[in-house]
Design a protein around this motif. Structure first.
Motif, PDB file in Angstrom:
ATOM      1  N   GLU A   1       1.406  68.909  81.725  1.00  0.00           N
ATOM      2  CA  GLU A   1       0.169  69.682  81.808  1.00  0.00           C
ATOM      3  C   GLU A   1       0.388  70.946  81.009  1.00  0.00           C
ATOM      4  OE1 GLU A   1       0.365  72.499  85.732  1.00  0.00           O
ATOM      5  OE2 GLU A   1      -0.310  70.449  86.016  1.00  0.00           O
TER       6      GLU A   1
ATOM      7  N   TRP B   1      -4.307  64.897  77.051  1.00  0.00           N
ATOM      8  CA  TRP B   1      -3.089  64.861  77.847  1.00  0.00           C
ATOM      9  C   TRP B   1      -1.921  64.375  77.015  1.00  0.00           C
ATOM     10  CZ3 TRP B   1      -7.809  62.926  79.420  1.00  0.00           C
ATOM     11  CH2 TRP B   1      -8.478  63.715  80.372  1.00  0.00           C
TER      12      TRP B   1
ATOM     13  N   CYS C   1      -3.751  75.470  81.007  1.00  0.00           N
ATOM     14  CA  CYS C   1      -4.882  74.640  81.406  1.00  0.00           C
ATOM     15  C   CYS C   1      -5.525  75.151  82.694  1.00  0.00           C
ATOM     16  CB  CYS C   1      -4.400  73.196  81.583  1.00  0.00           C
ATOM     17  SG  CYS C   1      -5.687  72.092  82.071  1.00  0.00           S
TER      18      CYS C   1
ATOM     19  N   TRP D   1       4.410  63.160  82.039  1.00  0.00           N
ATOM     20  CA  TRP D   1       3.101  63.656  81.621  1.00  0.00           C
ATOM     21  C   TRP D   1       3.156  65.159  81.742  1.00  0.00           C
ATOM     22  CZ3 TRP D   1      -0.528  61.120  79.132  1.00  0.00           C
ATOM     23  CH2 TRP D   1      -0.559  59.729  79.226  1.00  0.00           C
TER      24      TRP D   1
END
Length: 155
Positions: A144, A131, A148, A142
């Motif tokens: 992604e 991550w 994914c 954060w």
């Protein structure tokens, strides 16, 4: 050296220290190969108009290593001539311009190693539990990976 002495190897490493392009590329060199292809993913200083200060990576290390081993097995099935594969990913803080990931693949000819490197980075981003946290001037996020599979399965 007899080719049987230069058995195909996978070099997988997740570490918090600075990554070395020379170290990774030297791992995959073989006298039986005319190609070493590299991918180096570095921290850039911007994202969608925001100034990026640094990146920070976290991983579920044992699972990440297992998933990277699967990627290496897949590469060998798709491109049987690939000799050596190295995947090094940095964890923790990665300053601007420094490498977050370095992938190197050797093969007798360039097409296989270039295709295998692209497959490795795309599959790593889609399936490996690592991550990324982007740190901006006054906030963080954060991130992604758009590739994914587990992040997209709930949408």
């Amino acid at each position: 050296m007899d080719e049987s002495e230069d058995v195909p190897k996978d070099f997988i490493k997740l570490k918090s220290e600075k990554l070395s392009v020379d170290e990774v590329s030297e791992l995959v060199v073989s006298p039986y190969c005319g190609a070493v292809s590299l991918f180096i993913g570095t921290t850039r200083n911007n994202f969608e108009g925001k100034k990026v200060i640094r990146l920070e990576y976290e991983a579920y290390t044992s699972m990440a290593e297992t998933e990277i081993k699967k990627i290496c097995r897949d590469v060998r099935q798709k491109w049987p001539s690939v000799k050596h594969i190295a995947v090094h990913h940095r964890l923790g803080v990665v300053p601007i311009t420094e490498a977050s990931v370095i992938i190197a693949v050797s093969s007798p000819h360039r097409a296989e190693s270039l295709e295998a490197v692209m497959y490795c980075i795309n599959t790593l981003k889609a399936s490996v539990p690592i991550w990324k946290k982007e740190i901006y001037e006054d906030e963080y996020s954060w991130k992604e990976n758009k590739e994914c599979f587990w992040a997209n399965s709930e949408k």
